[in-house]
Design a protein around this motif. Sequence first.
Motif, short mmCIF file in Angstrom:
data_model
loop_
_atom_site.label_atom_id
_atom_site.label_comp_id
_atom_site.label_asym_id
_atom_site.label_seq_id
_atom_site.Cartn_x
_atom_site.Cartn_y
_atom_site.Cartn_z
N ILE A 365 5.12 4.15 10.21
CA ILE A 365 6.55 4.00 9.93
C ILE A 365 6.91 4.95 8.80
O ILE A 365 6.26 4.98 7.76
CB ILE A 365 6.88 2.57 9.47
CG1 ILE A 365 6.51 1.54 10.55
CG2 ILE A 365 8.33 2.45 9.04
CD1 ILE A 365 7.55 1.28 11.57
N SER A 366 7.95 5.73 9.02
CA SER A 366 8.44 6.59 7.94
C SER A 366 9.95 6.73 8.09
O SER A 366 10.51 6.43 9.14
CB SER A 366 7.76 7.96 8.00
OG SER A 366 7.89 8.53 9.29
N LYS A 367 10.58 7.19 7.03
CA LYS A 367 12.04 7.31 7.06
C LYS A 367 12.45 8.31 8.12
O LYS A 367 13.37 8.09 8.89
CB LYS A 367 12.54 7.80 5.69
CG LYS A 367 13.49 6.82 5.02
CD LYS A 367 13.94 7.37 3.68
CE LYS A 367 13.61 6.38 2.57
NZ LYS A 367 14.01 6.85 1.25
N ILE A 373 5.94 11.06 5.04
CA ILE A 373 4.80 10.28 4.59
C ILE A 373 5.02 8.83 4.99
O ILE A 373 6.15 8.34 4.97
CB ILE A 373 4.65 10.46 3.06
CG1 ILE A 373 4.12 11.88 2.80
CG2 ILE A 373 3.75 9.41 2.45
CD1 ILE A 373 4.28 12.35 1.40
N ALA A 374 3.94 8.15 5.33
CA ALA A 374 4.06 6.79 5.85
C ALA A 374 4.59 5.83 4.80
O ALA A 374 4.11 5.80 3.67
CB ALA A 374 2.70 6.32 6.35
N SER A 375 5.61 5.05 5.17
CA SER A 375 5.95 3.87 4.38
C SER A 375 4.86 2.84 4.60
O SER A 375 4.42 2.15 3.70
CB SER A 375 7.28 3.25 4.84
OG SER A 375 8.27 4.21 4.91
N THR A 376 4.44 2.76 5.84
CA THR A 376 3.28 1.95 6.17
C THR A 376 2.65 2.51 7.42
O THR A 376 3.31 3.07 8.28
CB THR A 376 3.67 0.46 6.35
OG1 THR A 376 2.49 -0.28 6.66
CG2 THR A 376 4.64 0.28 7.49
N LEU A 397 -5.08 -0.07 6.81
CA LEU A 397 -3.71 -0.04 6.28
C LEU A 397 -3.51 1.18 5.37
O LEU A 397 -4.34 1.46 4.51
CB LEU A 397 -3.43 -1.31 5.47
CG LEU A 397 -3.50 -2.65 6.20
CD1 LEU A 397 -3.33 -3.79 5.20
CD2 LEU A 397 -2.43 -2.72 7.28
N GLY A 398 -2.41 1.86 5.57
CA GLY A 398 -2.06 2.98 4.68
C GLY A 398 -0.68 2.74 4.11
O GLY A 398 0.16 2.07 4.71
N GLY A 399 -0.45 3.27 2.94
CA GLY A 399 0.86 3.16 2.31
C GLY A 399 1.16 1.78 1.76
O GLY A 399 2.26 1.49 1.31
#
Lengths: 475, 786
Positions: A365-367, A373-376, A397-399
């Motif tokens: 998920i990113s804007k 860059i990943a929000s998550t 999990l990232g971000g």
Amino acid sequence: MLDFVLNGQAMQVPFPEPNQSILNWLRTDLGLMGSKEGCATGDCGACTVVIGDIQKDGQVRYQAVNGCITLANTLQGRHLLTVEGVGSKDTLHPCQQVMVDHHGTQCGYCTPGFVMSLFAGHCNGLDAQAMSAALGGNLCRCTGYTTIRDAATELAAKPCVMPFDPAEVQGALQQVKADSAANASASPAFVIPRTIEQAVTAINRYPDYKLVAGGTDLLVEMNVFHRRYPGFIWLGGIEGMQQIEENAEVVRFGAGVTFNQLMQWSASQSAPLHALLDRVAANQVRNQGTLGGNIVNASPVGDMPPVLLALDASIELTSAEGVRQMPLSDFFLGYRQTALQQGELLTAVIVPRAALARPLFIHKISKRWEDDIASTLLVLSAKVADAGRLTDIHIGLGGMAAIPCRATHTEQWLQQADVLAISSDELLTELGRDVQPMSDARASAQYRAGVTATLLKRGLKQLCSEVQKGGLSHA
Amino acid sequence: MRKLIEPGMYPSAGSSPVGKAVTHDSAAMQVSGQAQYVDDIPTVPGTLHLVLGLAEQADAEIVSVDLTAVRQSPGVVDVITLNDVPGHKDIGPVFPGDPLFADGRTLYVGQALFAVAATSEAAARRALASARVEYRAGNPVLDPVQAWQQGLLVRPSHVMQRGDASAALEQAEVVVQGQLDIGGQEHFYLETQATLAIPQEDGSLHLYSSTQHPSEVQKLVAEVVGLPLNQVAVEVRRLGGGFGGKETQAAAPACMAALVAVRTGRPVKIRLNRRDDMRLTGKRHPFVGQFRLGADQSGRISALEMELIGNCGCSPDLSDAIVDRAMFHADNCYYLAHARVSGHRAFTHTASNTAYRGFGGPQGMLAIEAAVDDLARRLQLDPYIVRMNNLYDTDQRNRTHYGQELEQFPVAEMMAKLAEDCQYHQRYQAARAFNADVGNGPLRRGIALTPVKFGISFTAQHLNQAGALVHIYTDGSIQVNHGGIEMGQGLYIKMAQVAADAFDLPLECIRVTATRTDKVPNTSPTAASSGADMNGMAVHDACTTLLGRLRAFAASEFGVDASAISFESGQVIVGQQRFGFAEFVQKAYFARISLSATGYYRTPLIHYDRARAEGRPFFYFAHGVSCSEVEVDIETGEYRLCQVDILHDVGRSLNPAIDLGQIEGGFVQGLGWLTTEELVWDEQARLRTDMPATYKIPTIGDIPVAFTTRLLERADNPANTIHRSKAVGEPPFMLAISAWCALRDALADLAPGNAIPLSAPATPEAVWKAARTLQAMAVQAQGAAK
């Protein structure tokens, strides 16, 4: 002296100051002003140049990179093509002519970068769609892109023309290669080891030199915070670190494998990974950024570690003492802290075939869809026992936290559960025992937590339902 | 005697280039990297590079600034603070409030404290690190509504009203009430602020500046360094994007560079790096719109009350006019029998917000579109129908809330035409069916068709003037100069087209040269979409003067009647004789006819009485309609724009290719504003989105393949503009509102009858939150029903 080819001409020039980027060097030392600085962080692509590397088969392979985040000394033995070398206003190259014909320029500041991305795409034989996709790392604030997309479409239908004599360039590059093999004197402040052994020696010999692979993170910090180093050890010359080797048990990725190499490999190996890689930065950065760099940087928002964690990856660290291997999960110690010791080099990432064989779900998920860059980032890898039952559950999990991590608590909890009956509220609670996400400019903690739970639910469902359909498939 | 060039070097012109899709004059130079921007101009050895020390705290007392180590750093030649300014220390463009460097107390994080000049940019940046600044923390204000309520304003509030809105609201069958948060926007011109200041032999200054307003840079530089205006020349060939961000914001770096140039006698270059630019310079104003909209059950609007609170940042800058323009556009295309629109200019501790494409118009328009959308949702009507039912006409419902009468209003026809062309109605129904189908899981579709009416003219009346200078040389080639700035919008090629048309010469005969304050003085900024309108008329005026002289010469020289003289296809026809243009020009030269003329234009008819909030502030209106369709994942908030269709009114286009580029570019920039471009400040008033890594403008992948743009046909401007064209810079920006409304539409079926709680920008997170709120409302409503 720096031996390289500039716009088709073999050159020998004094070594650039080691901290200098290609862009800065072009503009201040060589007086070539066509490449522009839009951001100096590799986000806008206005500085895009094309670098040609001679391959084992003697062919030269051309790739677009951001001049602002590439050190000038990496040009040793390579062909640098800038917008000036593509064509002048009176003798436009097709990749320039299509931009003129389709009204693809307005203020024109981003234009040289687009031209270079188009050139690279064109000489690599991309079709219209791929050519447009390869422009994701070139920002234009004026046109709205439709005219540029039209230009790319027309270009893709045209034969590729080299604005220089390819044979001459090939010869020059081979000559430099032969010379440098005979005489390994690069800039004293810019060491270019050709083997892992040489690299390890250099690390011990120059303990204050900065190790750099793709440099796509390092140069951003250098440019934004004006960080300077006494010297560099550049790992891009170690061919042995750029291979992907496979056997029945494992896939061994050299740490120097770039994102675009990974993307090529994943095209036939893992659709979810391939789709993710398509959203890792943009083409120019993917041509440079390496798997090893993405791990060693230990950024909480790197896209590869969550995937690798979910795939039981281990890493290989090489030093003068020898080689040690450790699970990747032991590598990240804290925010930007790792288990890498002084004198050690990350040389490879090893992924078990068994892990790669497990169904995989990845959602970032990113804007913005591209080059963000990943929000998550949620990665789920598990074996499907029967409908509603998963085993071997791995959640990366990232971000979400200070380090890339696995949701080990949730993984265990899920082993006992009928995954198809779980609500995302339950998952939210369980994931909350693994990580407390942060709020920052990219997303709020609430969104990160909530959407990650939703994605996990979706992933669980997808893994189960697709096995019922008889095998993993992705659109 | 000097021998003149052989005449006849030009081929004869076909027909007029006006209205043709001629390529941008710089295109070939741009694609080959030969087009020069300020940072590309070769500099002489000894040129200094200037970088800025920026404040790290907002509203903080500057206890001490120790620059000793900075001065001693290798390569440093000069360091300046506010104390070093010999002339004016405040460069506020209209009202004071913008000290060149911080004055005792910081206004915002990123405000300039000092500047370092060194022999290279690297040396200057290295030196910066050794500055020691001690602050005493303050208490920064960030919330504009709170600021407004506390009376913290940069300028007084203003009201426009007609009828009795509050009485009409009392009687309205339906009243929707809401508050809309509207985010700001970083300009993100690809070329950051830049100036090269070169001291001349006599102490005067020549500046190359990336500015939309060279005359203002000239004036402010002169005031800061203490020179008369005739000793400062500003030259601008092109900008790497402006969008309003270089109207006032170019001045500070230019003044700093000029000051160091005067102090050291050396050329000085300043080019902000991206992060400094994003922290130092103002942005589009964030706004809060509070509204009450009254209507009957059919959705016919009777009254609007609106408070528009503009977040102006730390100084007035252009905020008076920007908030006014938001108020002027609070009607968008809808007739408001009773209206009370109030505009407030709130102070906050952020960079001073400034001009940005649309200049407040987009914010005012978004507020009314949100209100209209809310009304449609309340009545469970297709928003298209509510919009259509409330449009102005040119008959009875033809006067705006500030008293301007609409002479032309093609929006109803345009909406109907676009709806038919892009099958809006079928797709609206298809979206409803899609959203009702559980098989589509978390996916929802939405579509919206929205109109734009945008007023053309500066609302500061004196700015509605322009000048030009046209030379004919003895080989028949023509050089055109004017006061407008080329920032990518194709102004120069349009001006060349106007001049070529005037003489009926091929375009190749015309060269438009860099804009300079010593060629055409006292210019207005290239802003308010006015570039081609005003400069085009000024160029045309100069050409008319020259043609008049040549005609008079022909009449007297050849004894023919004026009616027998014409300029056609590169030739001059004088009675029975035909001359090549160059040949004729040479005859005129030998007869001592002046071949150089100035041109001038001032926009007629406009007037506005601000005390009464009434008048005709706009010469005319430009119109557009757009339709966007989106697909949303309500579980994650992610979305894709699937299709865009645009029909836009540029009058009779001077250059359709250039105009289409403006329309699509405007749409996409507006799309960024309303979707992914989010400015985030933390509690310490630090901008956290100060790099493109965190601030996301649209990329090529955000633009749907199905993107169709058409110009309104047979659309001559009823106002007497250059070739009956219409301004095109700003109006299309607001076409992107359809994409934002489509996102709302995609969520509408989650809880029918409710307003969509979605503000701007509609980031994935914002969409996710709105969807969850609506789902909770639906659950609640279900519970209540049981």
